[in-house]
Write a protein that holds these residues in place. Structure first.
Motif, PDB file in Angstrom:
ATOM      1  N   PHE A 134     -16.621 -20.127  11.215  1.00 16.62           N
ATOM      2  CA  PHE A 134     -15.181 -20.233  10.999  1.00 16.62           C
ATOM      3  C   PHE A 134     -14.521 -18.865  11.109  1.00 16.62           C
ATOM      4  N   LYS A 135     -13.232 -18.890  11.381  1.00 15.84           N
ATOM      5  CA  LYS A 135     -12.422 -17.668  11.427  1.00 15.84           C
ATOM      6  C   LYS A 135     -11.343 -17.786  10.352  1.00 15.84           C
ATOM      7  N   HIS A 136     -11.269 -16.814   9.458  1.00 11.18           N
ATOM      8  CA  HIS A 136     -10.222 -16.804   8.438  1.00 11.18           C
ATOM      9  C   HIS A 136      -8.941 -16.287   9.091  1.00 11.18           C
ATOM     10  N   CYS A 137      -7.916 -17.120   9.121  1.00 17.32           N
ATOM     11  CA  CYS A 137      -6.720 -16.768   9.892  1.00 17.32           C
ATOM     12  C   CYS A 137      -5.516 -17.574   9.437  1.00 17.32           C
ATOM     13  N   GLY A 138      -4.363 -17.150   9.912  1.00 26.12           N
ATOM     14  CA  GLY A 138      -3.166 -17.960   9.773  1.00 26.12           C
ATOM     15  C   GLY A 138      -3.103 -18.929  10.943  1.00 26.12           C
ATOM     16  N   GLN A 139      -2.615 -20.140  10.679  1.00 28.60           N
ATOM     17  CA  GLN A 139      -2.579 -21.172  11.718  1.00 28.60           C
ATOM     18  C   GLN A 139      -1.266 -21.945  11.621  1.00 28.60           C
ATOM     19  N   LEU A 140      -0.582 -22.054  12.732  1.00 28.76           N
ATOM     20  CA  LEU A 140       0.634 -22.864  12.820  1.00 28.76           C
ATOM     21  C   LEU A 140       0.472 -23.813  14.001  1.00 28.76           C
ATOM     22  N   THR A 200      -5.953 -20.417   6.687  1.00 31.26           N
ATOM     23  CA  THR A 200      -7.031 -21.394   6.659  1.00 31.26           C
ATOM     24  C   THR A 200      -8.338 -20.798   7.173  1.00 31.26           C
ATOM     25  N   TRP A 201      -9.373 -21.611   7.151  1.00 37.24           N
ATOM     26  CA  TRP A 201     -10.632 -21.299   7.824  1.00 37.24           C
ATOM     27  C   TRP A 201     -10.684 -22.178   9.060  1.00 37.24           C
ATOM     28  N   ARG A 202     -10.492 -21.591  10.223  1.00 37.94           N
ATOM     29  CA  ARG A 202     -10.420 -22.324  11.490  1.00 37.94           C
ATOM     30  C   ARG A 202     -11.802 -22.369  12.134  1.00 37.94           C
TER      31      ARG A 202
END
Length: 241
Positions: A134-140, A200-202
């Motif tokens: 997973f990648k810890h990031c902001g997601q829209l 999120t964790w993407r």
């Protein structure tokens, strides 16, 4: 650019979140308290607290309830102290799961996590066992039909890492966690409001599940979501139609 998410899965996920909205106050209160305790009660200097309060207002939480919980966390009122613990494990078909919790009793929480996973076909892993997927990031995420050119122009100008479009036309903006708020604000200022917006964790890869496996995985996710100490559940399962 091709994205990893399918619009049907995004809508499915949003629908499941909406079904559980009655529990959102409990989770938001905990997020407010932890954010205020770790970063202070000054909203202007605490981005995490700002986002938590934004979630609280979206859930129609009264302002005095928000203030009371900030005061508890910063020591102005007596309250419970929560700690954050992240668990990693596996679900059906080897799907990876990350569960973020906030708890006042870590012994209870880990016992409940282990029981829920083992009883419903999963197992609890060690720290780092699945996080690398997973990648810890902001997601829209924007619905199909949204102008990809406009989203890309505004998002990249505001500091987004990437803009992805899936085969159904859904548009996903990915940011560093620290840049999420600025990118979100820039997009909204341009009239672009995401269907889903979160830090999120993407998942970097997905596990496709269908039929009985998909049903079992969804049941496991629901069980985890319903645990009192659970804040968020992230996974890389993709449910086929």
């Amino acid at each position: 650019m091709a994205g990893h998410s399918k619009w049907a899965n995004i809508q499915h996920r949003k629908g499941r979140q909406d079904e559980k909205r009655q529990r959102i106050w409990t989770r938001v209160v905990r997020e407010i308290m932890v954010a205020a305790r770790t970063g202070g009660g000054d909203v202007s200097a605490n981005p995490r607290l700002r986002l938590a309060i934004e979630k609280a207002k979206a859930a129609n939480m009264p302002a005095d309830t928000i203030k009371r919980n900030v005061d508890k966390a910063t020591g102005n009122l007596e309250g419970v102290t929560y700690e954050e613990i992240r668990y990693e494990g596996y679900g059906i078909g080897g799907a990876a799961i990350i569960v973020d919790t906030m708890t006042d009793n870590r012994v209870r929480t880990v016992a409940e996590m282990r029981h829920a996973l083992s009883k419903h076909g999963g197992n609890l892993g060690t720290e780092g066992s699945v996080a690398f997927q997973f990648k810890h990031c902001g997601q829209l995420i924007f619905a199909p039909g949204t102008s990809e050119d406009q989203v890309m122009e505004v998002a990249l100008e505001a500091g987004a890492e990437d803009v992805l479009t899936d085969p159904e036309g859904a548009i996903e903006v990915v940011t560093l966690p620290a840049d999420f708020e600025a990118v979100k604000n820039a997009l909204e200022a341009a009239g672009l409001v995401a269907e889903i917006s979160e830090v999120t964790w993407r998942s970097e890869n997905s596990v496709s599940l269908s039929g009985d496996e998909a049903a079992k995985m969804q049941k496991l996710l629901d069980i985890l979501e319903d645990l009192d100490d659970v804040q968020n559940v992230f996974h890389n399962a993709e449910f086929e139609d």
